[in-house]
Design a protein around this motif. Structure first.
Motif, PDB file in Angstrom:
ATOM      1  N   ALA A  84       6.032 -10.658   6.041  1.00  0.00           N
ATOM      2  CA  ALA A  84       5.897 -10.573   4.583  1.00  0.00           C
ATOM      3  C   ALA A  84       4.464 -10.851   4.151  1.00  0.00           C
ATOM      4  O   ALA A  84       3.933 -10.176   3.249  1.00  0.00           O
ATOM      5  CB  ALA A  84       6.854 -11.563   3.923  1.00  0.00           C
ATOM      6  N   GLU A  85       3.808 -11.811   4.789  1.00  0.00           N
ATOM      7  CA  GLU A  85       2.406 -12.082   4.450  1.00  0.00           C
ATOM      8  C   GLU A  85       1.508 -10.909   4.798  1.00  0.00           C
ATOM      9  O   GLU A  85       0.588 -10.569   4.036  1.00  0.00           O
ATOM     10  CB  GLU A  85       1.945 -13.344   5.180  1.00  0.00           C
ATOM     11  CG  GLU A  85       2.615 -14.625   4.699  1.00  0.00           C
ATOM     12  CD  GLU A  85       2.134 -15.843   5.459  1.00  0.00           C
ATOM     13  OE1 GLU A  85       1.263 -15.665   6.341  1.00  0.00           O
ATOM     14  OE2 GLU A  85       2.620 -16.957   5.176  1.00  0.00           O
ATOM     15  N   VAL A  86       1.766 -10.279   5.955  1.00  0.00           N
ATOM     16  CA  VAL A  86       0.967  -9.112   6.341  1.00  0.00           C
ATOM     17  C   VAL A  86       1.150  -7.979   5.344  1.00  0.00           C
ATOM     18  O   VAL A  86       0.189  -7.302   4.945  1.00  0.00           O
ATOM     19  CB  VAL A  86       1.336  -8.674   7.772  1.00  0.00           C
ATOM     20  CG1 VAL A  86       0.704  -7.339   8.106  1.00  0.00           C
ATOM     21  CG2 VAL A  86       0.897  -9.726   8.775  1.00  0.00           C
ATOM     22  N   ILE A  87       2.386  -7.737   4.902  1.00  0.00           N
ATOM     23  CA  ILE A  87       2.649  -6.689   3.914  1.00  0.00           C
ATOM     24  C   ILE A  87       1.932  -7.001   2.603  1.00  0.00           C
ATOM     25  O   ILE A  87       1.331  -6.112   1.974  1.00  0.00           O
ATOM     26  CB  ILE A  87       4.162  -6.538   3.701  1.00  0.00           C
ATOM     27  CG1 ILE A  87       4.835  -6.008   4.984  1.00  0.00           C
ATOM     28  CG2 ILE A  87       4.464  -5.620   2.521  1.00  0.00           C
ATOM     29  CD1 ILE A  87       6.335  -5.962   4.912  1.00  0.00           C
ATOM     30  N   ALA A  88       1.953  -8.267   2.193  1.00  0.00           N
ATOM     31  CA  ALA A  88       1.259  -8.642   0.953  1.00  0.00           C
ATOM     32  C   ALA A  88      -0.250  -8.457   1.088  1.00  0.00           C
ATOM     33  O   ALA A  88      -0.921  -7.969   0.162  1.00  0.00           O
ATOM     34  CB  ALA A  88       1.598 -10.082   0.604  1.00  0.00           C
ATOM     35  N   LEU A  89      -0.805  -8.820   2.254  1.00  0.00           N
ATOM     36  CA  LEU A  89      -2.237  -8.638   2.463  1.00  0.00           C
ATOM     37  C   LEU A  89      -2.609  -7.164   2.470  1.00  0.00           C
ATOM     38  O   LEU A  89      -3.661  -6.763   1.936  1.00  0.00           O
ATOM     39  CB  LEU A  89      -2.655  -9.304   3.774  1.00  0.00           C
ATOM     40  CG  LEU A  89      -2.657 -10.837   3.784  1.00  0.00           C
ATOM     41  CD1 LEU A  89      -2.955 -11.362   5.185  1.00  0.00           C
ATOM     42  CD2 LEU A  89      -3.676 -11.376   2.796  1.00  0.00           C
TER      43      LEU A  89
ATOM     44  N   SER B 174      -5.247  -2.608  -0.066  1.00  0.00           N
ATOM     45  CA  SER B 174      -5.127  -1.254  -0.607  1.00  0.00           C
ATOM     46  C   SER B 174      -5.515  -1.213  -2.073  1.00  0.00           C
ATOM     47  O   SER B 174      -6.173  -0.278  -2.538  1.00  0.00           O
ATOM     48  CB  SER B 174      -3.695  -0.760  -0.414  1.00  0.00           C
ATOM     49  OG  SER B 174      -3.510   0.517  -1.006  1.00  0.00           O
ATOM     50  N   ALA B 175      -5.119  -2.257  -2.821  1.00  0.00           N
ATOM     51  CA  ALA B 175      -5.464  -2.295  -4.244  1.00  0.00           C
ATOM     52  C   ALA B 175      -6.962  -2.478  -4.443  1.00  0.00           C
ATOM     53  O   ALA B 175      -7.564  -1.895  -5.359  1.00  0.00           O
ATOM     54  CB  ALA B 175      -4.694  -3.407  -4.935  1.00  0.00           C
ATOM     55  N   LEU B 176      -7.595  -3.288  -3.568  1.00  0.00           N
ATOM     56  CA  LEU B 176      -9.031  -3.524  -3.705  1.00  0.00           C
ATOM     57  C   LEU B 176      -9.872  -2.339  -3.249  1.00  0.00           C
ATOM     58  O   LEU B 176     -10.910  -2.034  -3.836  1.00  0.00           O
ATOM     59  CB  LEU B 176      -9.437  -4.771  -2.912  1.00  0.00           C
ATOM     60  CG  LEU B 176      -8.901  -6.109  -3.438  1.00  0.00           C
ATOM     61  CD1 LEU B 176      -9.253  -7.231  -2.488  1.00  0.00           C
ATOM     62  CD2 LEU B 176      -9.468  -6.395  -4.829  1.00  0.00           C
ATOM     63  N   SER B 177      -9.439  -1.663  -2.213  1.00  0.00           N
ATOM     64  CA  SER B 177     -10.221  -0.544  -1.687  1.00  0.00           C
ATOM     65  C   SER B 177      -9.849   0.790  -2.308  1.00  0.00           C
ATOM     66  O   SER B 177     -10.550   1.785  -2.111  1.00  0.00           O
ATOM     67  CB  SER B 177     -10.009  -0.452  -0.168  1.00  0.00           C
ATOM     68  OG  SER B 177      -8.647  -0.200   0.114  1.00  0.00           O
ATOM     69  N   GLY B 178      -8.829   0.892  -3.076  1.00  0.00           N
ATOM     70  CA  GLY B 178      -8.385   2.153  -3.659  1.00  0.00           C
ATOM     71  C   GLY B 178      -8.799   2.309  -5.093  1.00  0.00           C
ATOM     72  O   GLY B 178      -9.903   2.728  -5.430  1.00  0.00           O
ATOM     73  N   GLY B 179      -7.943   1.980  -6.015  1.00  0.00           N
ATOM     74  CA  GLY B 179      -8.182   2.183  -7.437  1.00  0.00           C
ATOM     75  C   GLY B 179      -9.378   1.443  -7.979  1.00  0.00           C
ATOM     76  O   GLY B 179     -10.285   2.039  -8.562  1.00  0.00           O
ATOM     77  N   PRO B 180      -9.501   0.190  -7.820  1.00  0.00           N
ATOM     78  CA  PRO B 180     -10.609  -0.541  -8.439  1.00  0.00           C
ATOM     79  C   PRO B 180     -11.981  -0.097  -7.972  1.00  0.00           C
ATOM     80  O   PRO B 180     -12.942  -0.136  -8.707  1.00  0.00           O
ATOM     81  CB  PRO B 180     -10.336  -1.989  -8.037  1.00  0.00           C
ATOM     82  CG  PRO B 180      -8.862  -2.041  -7.774  1.00  0.00           C
ATOM     83  CD  PRO B 180      -8.540  -0.710  -7.198  1.00  0.00           C
ATOM     84  N   VAL B 181     -12.120   0.436  -6.740  1.00  0.00           N
ATOM     85  CA  VAL B 181     -13.435   0.846  -6.241  1.00  0.00           C
ATOM     86  C   VAL B 181     -13.979   2.032  -7.031  1.00  0.00           C
ATOM     87  O   VAL B 181     -15.147   2.118  -7.370  1.00  0.00           O
ATOM     88  CB  VAL B 181     -13.361   1.168  -4.749  1.00  0.00           C
ATOM     89  CG1 VAL B 181     -14.629   1.824  -4.259  1.00  0.00           C
ATOM     90  CG2 VAL B 181     -13.078  -0.097  -3.973  1.00  0.00           C
ATOM     91  N   LYS B 182     -13.124   3.015  -7.345  1.00  0.00           N
ATOM     92  CA  LYS B 182     -13.554   4.212  -8.082  1.00  0.00           C
ATOM     93  C   LYS B 182     -13.987   3.872  -9.493  1.00  0.00           C
ATOM     94  O   LYS B 182     -14.890   4.489 -10.036  1.00  0.00           O
ATOM     95  CB  LYS B 182     -12.415   5.221  -8.120  1.00  0.00           C
ATOM     96  CG  LYS B 182     -12.080   5.780  -6.747  1.00  0.00           C
ATOM     97  CD  LYS B 182     -10.956   6.793  -6.839  1.00  0.00           C
ATOM     98  CE  LYS B 182     -10.637   7.353  -5.454  1.00  0.00           C
ATOM     99  NZ  LYS B 182      -9.540   8.356  -5.515  1.00  0.00           N
TER     100      LYS B 182
END
Length: 269
Positions: A226-231, A236-244
């Motif tokens: 569960a911790e790995v899935i959360a990480l 994914s959230a940091l490297s995907g949407g917010p980067v653009k």
């Protein structure tokens, strides 16, 4: 509560002395049977030791009764001790003193928490074999039709009787000897049941321990998963949407100009 503490202290302090007296009783009981040619003085001394040991256990019962917080409850829960104390007084036979002393020793041994079940079972087996052999030898040796004449015959008979094998090469012929045989048979079955239950309980406890360890490891793996899935979701959230959305405006404007070509100058007026 104060009387109960005094009772517990008495039982702890008298545990080892009473066991030592039980050993003395065993020696005093065995000598006249193993060595029937011993003198009258030796026999009388052994008889005195037997009665003294029984008296010590009787005094121990009376003291524990006096120190008990609820004496009526103590008598109800220790009725076997009371029977063992009264039994030799009704009929002063050596066999009754033997039975009563064995009962009292067994009851006091079970009270001691430091004595493990395995040690108690082994001691009970050895004691029953020894005393059963001596008792049946004492009652069958003088029987005209008896075939248990030596200590070796008595020990062999006790062993086969306790294990319920019963080869039949040696068997008691007197009524008292047959009563002893019944007692040894029942004792052997009971001790075998105790040993079997102890082994089964050990295996069950072992399996439960392994199962608990396996459940703990499974829960740890699930928590780590569960911790790995959360990480992964955070990465994914940091490297995907917010980067653009964080690209600088100036760089974005230059890119748009480069794609549209050089700006068209307006004609001079």
């Amino acid at each position: 509560m104060k009387e109960q503490s005094a009772q517990v202290r008495w039982e702890r302090r008298t545990q080892r002395p009473l066991l030592a007296l039980a050993v003395a009783f065993a020696i005093a009981y065995a000598v006249p049977i193993v060595r029937p040619e011993a003198g009258e003085s030796v026999t009388r001394a052994c008889t005195a030791v037997e009665w003294s040991v029984w008296g010590a256990f009787a005094v121990d019962y009376l003291v524990r009764l006096a120190l008990a917080e609820r004496r009526a409850r103590f008598v109800r829960t220790h009725w076997l001790d009371l029977c063992a104390v009264i039994l030799p007084m009704i009929q002063p036979l050596r066999l009754l003193r033997l039975v009563s002393t064995l009962l009292l020793v067994g009851r006091r041994a079970r009270m001691a928490s430091q004595i493990q079940l395995t040690t108690y079972v082994v001691g009970a087996v050895v004691g029953l074999l020894m005393f059963g052999s001596l008792a049946v030898l004492s009652v069958e040796r003088e029987s005209p039709d008896g075939n248990i004449k030596t200590l070796g015959d008595a020990v062999w008979w006790s062993f086969t009787t306790m294990t319920t094998v019963g080869y039949g090469d040696h068997a008691p012929t007197t009524g008292l000897g047959r009563v002893l045989a019944v007692g040894l048979m029942l004792s052997g079955i009971a001790l075998l049941g105790v040993v079997t239950a102890n082994i089964a309980a050990w295996f069950i406890a072992r399996f439960e321990k392994d199962d608990a360890e396996e459940r703990r490891q499974t829960a740890a793996i699930e928590s780590l998963t569960a911790e790995v899935i959360a990480l992964r979701a955070q990465v994914s959230a940091l490297s995907g949407g917010p980067v653009k959305t964080t690209v600088p405006r100036q760089a974005a404007a230059e890119d748009s100009v480069g794609e549209a070509g050089p700006p068209i100058s307006s004609p001079r007026s």
